[in-house]
Design a protein around this motif. Structure first.
Motif, PDB file in Angstrom:
ATOM      1  N   GLY A   1     -33.645  -8.283 -17.493  1.00 57.92           N
ATOM      2  CA  GLY A   1     -33.875  -8.502 -16.073  1.00 57.92           C
ATOM      3  C   GLY A   1     -33.115  -7.590 -15.149  1.00 57.92           C
ATOM      4  O   GLY A   1     -33.510  -7.403 -13.995  1.00 57.92           O
ATOM      5  N   ASN A   2     -31.990  -7.016 -15.599  1.00 59.02           N
ATOM      6  CA  ASN A   2     -31.205  -6.127 -14.746  1.00 59.02           C
ATOM      7  C   ASN A   2     -31.449  -4.655 -15.058  1.00 59.02           C
ATOM      8  O   ASN A   2     -30.659  -3.804 -14.642  1.00 59.02           O
ATOM      9  CB  ASN A   2     -29.717  -6.444 -14.880  1.00 59.02           C
ATOM     10  N   ASN A   3     -32.530  -4.382 -15.790  1.00 57.12           N
ATOM     11  CA  ASN A   3     -32.847  -2.987 -16.103  1.00 57.12           C
ATOM     12  C   ASN A   3     -33.581  -2.379 -14.904  1.00 57.12           C
ATOM     13  O   ASN A   3     -34.804  -2.270 -14.881  1.00 57.12           O
ATOM     14  CB  ASN A   3     -33.716  -2.910 -17.361  1.00 57.12           C
ATOM     15  N   MET A   4     -32.798  -1.979 -13.903  1.00 55.93           N
ATOM     16  CA  MET A   4     -33.397  -1.509 -12.654  1.00 55.93           C
ATOM     17  C   MET A   4     -34.063  -0.150 -12.806  1.00 55.93           C
ATOM     18  O   MET A   4     -34.943   0.205 -12.019  1.00 55.93           O
ATOM     19  CB  MET A   4     -32.335  -1.478 -11.561  1.00 55.93           C
ATOM     20  N   MET A   5     -33.637   0.636 -13.800  1.00 61.10           N
ATOM     21  CA  MET A   5     -34.274   1.930 -13.997  1.00 61.10           C
ATOM     22  C   MET A   5     -35.699   1.770 -14.515  1.00 61.10           C
ATOM     23  O   MET A   5     -36.506   2.686 -14.414  1.00 61.10           O
ATOM     24  CB  MET A   5     -33.444   2.790 -14.949  1.00 61.10           C
ATOM     25  N   PHE A   6     -36.018   0.591 -15.055  1.00 64.15           N
ATOM     26  CA  PHE A   6     -37.388   0.313 -15.479  1.00 64.15           C
ATOM     27  C   PHE A   6     -38.121  -0.526 -14.439  1.00 64.15           C
ATOM     28  O   PHE A   6     -39.212  -0.196 -13.997  1.00 64.15           O
ATOM     29  CB  PHE A   6     -37.390  -0.423 -16.821  1.00 64.15           C
ATOM     30  N   TRP A   7     -37.490  -1.637 -14.015  1.00 68.21           N
ATOM     31  CA  TRP A   7     -38.166  -2.601 -13.150  1.00 68.21           C
ATOM     32  C   TRP A   7     -38.089  -2.246 -11.672  1.00 68.21           C
ATOM     33  O   TRP A   7     -38.910  -2.723 -10.879  1.00 68.21           O
ATOM     34  CB  TRP A   7     -37.561  -3.996 -13.337  1.00 68.21           C
ATOM     35  N   GLY A   8     -37.113  -1.448 -11.267  1.00 63.86           N
ATOM     36  CA  GLY A   8     -36.972  -1.180  -9.848  1.00 63.86           C
ATOM     37  C   GLY A   8     -36.769  -2.470  -9.067  1.00 63.86           C
ATOM     38  O   GLY A   8     -35.934  -3.311  -9.406  1.00 63.86           O
ATOM     39  N   GLY A   9     -37.555  -2.674  -8.008  1.00 69.38           N
ATOM     40  CA  GLY A   9     -37.424  -3.853  -7.163  1.00 69.38           C
ATOM     41  C   GLY A   9     -37.785  -5.150  -7.833  1.00 69.38           C
ATOM     42  O   GLY A   9     -37.435  -6.229  -7.328  1.00 69.38           O
ATOM     43  N   PHE A  10     -38.478  -5.121  -8.973  1.00 68.79           N
ATOM     44  CA  PHE A  10     -38.782  -6.351  -9.705  1.00 68.79           C
ATOM     45  C   PHE A  10     -37.507  -6.957 -10.292  1.00 68.79           C
ATOM     46  O   PHE A  10     -37.472  -8.142 -10.608  1.00 68.79           O
ATOM     47  CB  PHE A  10     -39.784  -6.097 -10.832  1.00 68.79           C
ATOM     48  N   ALA A  11     -36.475  -6.120 -10.481  1.00 64.14           N
ATOM     49  CA  ALA A  11     -35.197  -6.624 -10.986  1.00 64.14           C
ATOM     50  C   ALA A  11     -34.359  -7.155  -9.828  1.00 64.14           C
ATOM     51  O   ALA A  11     -34.047  -8.337  -9.757  1.00 64.14           O
ATOM     52  CB  ALA A  11     -34.448  -5.532 -11.742  1.00 64.14           C
ATOM     53  N   ARG A  12     -33.996  -6.261  -8.906  1.00 62.34           N
ATOM     54  CA  ARG A  12     -33.244  -6.655  -7.713  1.00 62.34           C
ATOM     55  C   ARG A  12     -33.775  -5.816  -6.545  1.00 62.34           C
ATOM     56  O   ARG A  12     -33.700  -4.593  -6.584  1.00 62.34           O
ATOM     57  CB  ARG A  12     -31.745  -6.425  -7.910  1.00 62.34           C
ATOM     58  N   PRO A  13     -34.295  -6.480  -5.532  1.00 61.93           N
ATOM     59  CA  PRO A  13     -34.924  -5.727  -4.432  1.00 61.93           C
ATOM     60  C   PRO A  13     -33.982  -4.766  -3.734  1.00 61.93           C
ATOM     61  O   PRO A  13     -34.425  -3.768  -3.170  1.00 61.93           O
ATOM     62  CB  PRO A  13     -35.397  -6.835  -3.482  1.00 61.93           C
ATOM     63  N   TYR A  14     -32.675  -5.050  -3.760  1.00 64.67           N
ATOM     64  CA  TYR A  14     -31.741  -4.193  -3.038  1.00 64.67           C
ATOM     65  C   TYR A  14     -31.260  -3.018  -3.874  1.00 64.67           C
ATOM     66  O   TYR A  14     -30.389  -2.257  -3.439  1.00 64.67           O
ATOM     67  CB  TYR A  14     -30.529  -5.006  -2.577  1.00 64.67           C
ATOM     68  N   SER A  15     -31.810  -2.854  -5.071  1.00 64.55           N
ATOM     69  CA  SER A  15     -31.345  -1.780  -5.948  1.00 64.55           C
ATOM     70  C   SER A  15     -31.461  -0.425  -5.263  1.00 64.55           C
ATOM     71  O   SER A  15     -32.498  -0.086  -4.678  1.00 64.55           O
ATOM     72  CB  SER A  15     -32.161  -1.762  -7.243  1.00 64.55           C
ATOM     73  N   SER A  16     -30.386   0.363  -5.343  1.00 63.74           N
ATOM     74  CA  SER A  16     -30.413   1.704  -4.779  1.00 63.74           C
ATOM     75  C   SER A  16     -31.225   2.655  -5.639  1.00 63.74           C
ATOM     76  O   SER A  16     -31.724   3.667  -5.152  1.00 63.74           O
ATOM     77  CB  SER A  16     -28.983   2.248  -4.642  1.00 63.74           C
TER      78      SER A  16
END
Length: 736
Positions: free
Chosen positions: A601-616
């Motif tokens: 769930g915290n794989n922002m490099m894959f999910w982008g905003g689906f993980a955390r909308p505030y991801s830089s």
């Protein structure tokens, strides 16, 4: 005194890391010395000493915690510092500052971690030549290893208003020094008689001996707050008697074994060998400490028969091998798994006579019958050679049965009051193969010899649990069940994305999706509540009218099925080499044919905003992959924040977003040139070679991401690890 041989070697290397400020640095050094002396015709003495030393210094928070904050919380719409040079952290509008303030710790250079590793290895060997074919060898090896880890955090100051500085209050800004020290002493002694002789065409060899291993490990950890200097790091600079933490531990283990081997071959055609070991481990109770492990192997080299002579130039070698045998495994992390232990603990919030309450807690009851795992291996092998052994092939088929696996036993009733102990509770069967093919040839090109070689290796295996006491095959209570394939991934099936709101509403009436889409049916509000165009369509496999995981057993997991496997399959490698006119080129490829991972769930490099909308960190092509009315064939669904986390729609493993992380990587490419000897001999140099070498140059993968390394996600499914690096080097080899 006879001949003395000696070798001295050493190397030293440094490498800078990826940080632009106060760059992390890695330093390594090796020094090795070997001496071999024929003291007498009947006595040879050998000695080896090796020292390895490394040091890694990194700014900011230790143990790699910088990477997530710098990558995902960078907040690029905020500057890291103010116009007057003070740092930016919190401000009246935005409570969370850029990179969680980690940029301050990295920038000031006083918060850092240092890890130093040292290994000192000594080896002594004495060989007695008793008579022709009979020798006695005695060896002693000693290894002393230490790890010294220091972590220092200092106060961070920032400014919200001109001329006013504040002190950041988050835990990673505490003025603290932490020191962790580990050391181990490893001893190994072995002695054996070796007999090797040939009588006419009969070759006999035999070995008999024993070995003993012992390891002593100690660990210390301490922290202290309020260090009086930001640049000096010592516990004496902390406040006396305040905010001090001290922990420690130590352990010992030992192994004793006796072994024997006898082998025979006739004229290199008929081969047979028998081995036996008796091993005892300190990790098991006294009455279950020892095990006996025999093995047997036979071989037949048909190519040595006279009837092979007519085809020998084409069919150079034909050897068939068959072996069966057993080995013991006692590799448990706990050195005392059969002993119930007392652990000192503090009772937080309570005082007795003005002092914090400390008590001794009893560990969970252990199993009283722990003993060795037994690994029984059956192997059928074939070695073939063609065209004067320029083409070689080696193939092996194997079945490996692991009996009495050391794993947590069956689940016990809740009234037991403790976690199940490790037992010899399961059996495992592994089937697989290994294949290696190589070709070597040489011919003249331009009146100069041109040589080249090619090799390829492929292996695969699959492991299945064949015995475990979990008759209901319950997932909620155990990690194993009979018939389970190791590494299997269970998940839901997704049959595309809804293309219209009407289609989604009709499906929602027919099938209850609330269990797998709580973010859509429970937490969503207003116009975002309920299935809509762009949402994933989960398949109702069992026809129950509800998407769920049934009774959570292998025989009834509702709509969940096996969608993949996290174990690597079809491991392969390839080598290519050639040499001509002083030029040499070599390339090494390595890869995996199939392996699955579901991004966490915290794989922002894959999910982008689906993980955390505030991801830089937002992938550059993110919107191209997100569903919209203008992009109905997109890979990712309609954007919903946090959908990849917990029990939300994408947090449930499914086949649409399961990743096959198969890859092929060019691990190394080396190109060299050796100057002609007639040039170098004039300056007393036997050989001079210049070369270029590159590591991790190219990677081809099925992983649907341009930002995640396929090996990186096997280490951490969130891909929050230090990235792989391409390494380019130039070198010079000189032989005098």
């Amino acid at each position: 005194m006879g001949k003395i041989n000696y070798l001295l070697s050493g190397n030293y290397g440094t490498q800078d890391g990826i940080y632009r400020q106060n760059t992390d640095k890695h330093r390594t050094a090796n020094l090795m010395a070997k001496v071999s002396a024929d003291a007498y015709k009947w006595l040879t003495i050998k000695f080896m000493a090796r020292l390895y030393d490394s040091k890694y210094t990194a700014p900011g928070v230790g143990h790699g915690y910088n990477i997530p904050s710098l990558t995902f919380h960078a907040l690029p719409y905020m500057m890291p510092y103010n116009p007057d040079g003070t740092w930016v952290y919190q401000n009246p509008i935005q409570a969370s500052g850029p990179s969680d303030g980690i940029h301050i710790l990295i920038g000031d250079g006083t918060s850092k971690s240092i890890e130093e590793n040292r290994y000192m290895t000594y080896s002594w060997s004495t060989i007695f030549k008793i008579m022709k074919g009979l020798t006695f060898t005695a060896n002693y090896n000693f290894k002393h290893s230490t790890t010294d880890y220091m972590e220092r955090s200092t106060r961070a100051k920032y400014s919200q208003y001109p001329g006013v500085e504040e002190v950041a209050q988050a835990s990673w800004f505490s003025n603290k020094l932490a020191q962790e020290y580990e050391k181990s002493f490893y001893h190994n002694v072995d002695a054996y008689l070796n007999y090797d002789n040939t009588f006419n065409s009969h070759h006999i060899y035999a070995v008999a001996g024993f070995n003993y291993e012992q390891n002593h490990y100690k660990h210390h950890y301490a922290t202290k707050q309020n260090i009086q200097s930001d640049n000096l790091n010592d516990f004496n600079l902390g406040e006396k008697g305040k905010d001090v933490t001290v922990q420690g531990g130590q352990s010992k283990w030992a192994l004793l074994g006796y072994f024997g081997r006898i082998g025979y071959d006739y004229a290199g055609k008929y081969l047979a060998e028998f081995n036996i070991r008796w091993d005892a481990s300190s990790r098991f109770p006294k009455d279950h400490r020892a095990g006996v492990f025999p093995s047997f192997a036979v071989g037949y080299r048909m190519s040595e028969e006279a009837f092979f002579d007519p085809i020998r130039k084409v069919f150079s070698n034909f050897k068939i091998r068959l072996s069966t045998g057993s080995l013991g495994n006692q590799a448990i992390s706990d050195c005392y798994p059969y002993i119930q232990k007392l652990n000192m603990q503090g009772l937080g919030g309570y005082l007795m006579n003005g002092e914090p309450v400390t008590y001794a807690a009893v560990s969970a009851p252990p199993s009283g019958k722990l003993t060795w795992e037994t690994v029984i291996h059956h192997n059928l092998g074939l070695d073939l050679g063609f065209f004067d052994n320029r083409l070689n092939l080696s193939a092996d088929l194997f079945i490996r049965d692991t009996k009495d696996m050391l794993v947590p036993g069956k689940m016990l009733p809740g009234v037991y009051g403790a976690t199940p102990p490790k037992e010899n509770a399961a059996n495992l069967r592994t089937k697989g193969f290994e294949l290696a093919v190589s070709w070597y040839d040489q011919f003249n090109l331009g009146n100069k010899p041109f040589s080249y070689n090619l090799s390829f290796g492929l292996s695969d295996s699959k492991s299945v649990i064949t015995k475990f006491d979990n008759p209901m095959k319950e997932f909620a209570k155990s990690s194993y069940y009979e018939g389970m394939t190791i590494g299997e991934i269970w998940g839901y099936k997704i049959d595309g994305l809804f293309q219209t709101d009407e289609e989604a509403a009709a499906y929602s009436k027919a099938v209850d999706n609330s269990y797998v889409c709580k973010n859509i049916f429970v937490t969503a509000v207003g116009d975002y509540k309920g299935l809509q165009a762009g949402d994933p369509r989960f398949v109702d496999i069992d026809g129950s009218g509800r998407i769920d995981d049934g009774e959570k057993t292998a025989d009834n997991r509702g709509d969940m099925v096996i969608i993949g496997n996290k174990e690597p399959r079809y491991l392969y490698n390839a080598n290519i080499g050639l040499s001509w006119n002083g030029i040499d080129i070599s390339a090494f490829f390595q890869g995996v044919g199939r392996q699955h991972r579901y991004p966490d769930g915290n794989n922002m490099m894959f999910w982008g905003g689906f993980a955390r909308p505030y991801s830089s960190f937002v992938p550059a092509n993110f919107l191209d992959n997100v569903w919209s009315e203008e992009n109905p064939d997109a890979y990712l669904p309609k954007i919903r924040g946090y959908a990849a986390q917990g029990d939300r729609s994408l947090g449930h493993k499914n086949d649409r977003y399961l990743q096959n992380i198969a890859y092929c990587r060019l691990k190394n490419l080396t190109v060299g040139y050796t100057l002609p000897s007639e040039w170098t001999s004039k300056i007393k140099i036997d050989r001079l070679r210049v070369y270029f070498s590159g590591d991790n140059l190219f990677t081809w993968t099925k992983l649907k991401s341009d930002y995640i390394d396929p090996e990186q996600i096997t280490v951490n499914s969130d891909a929050r690890t230090y990235p792989f690096s391409k390494v380019f080097s130039f070198g010079l080899d000189i032989t005098f």
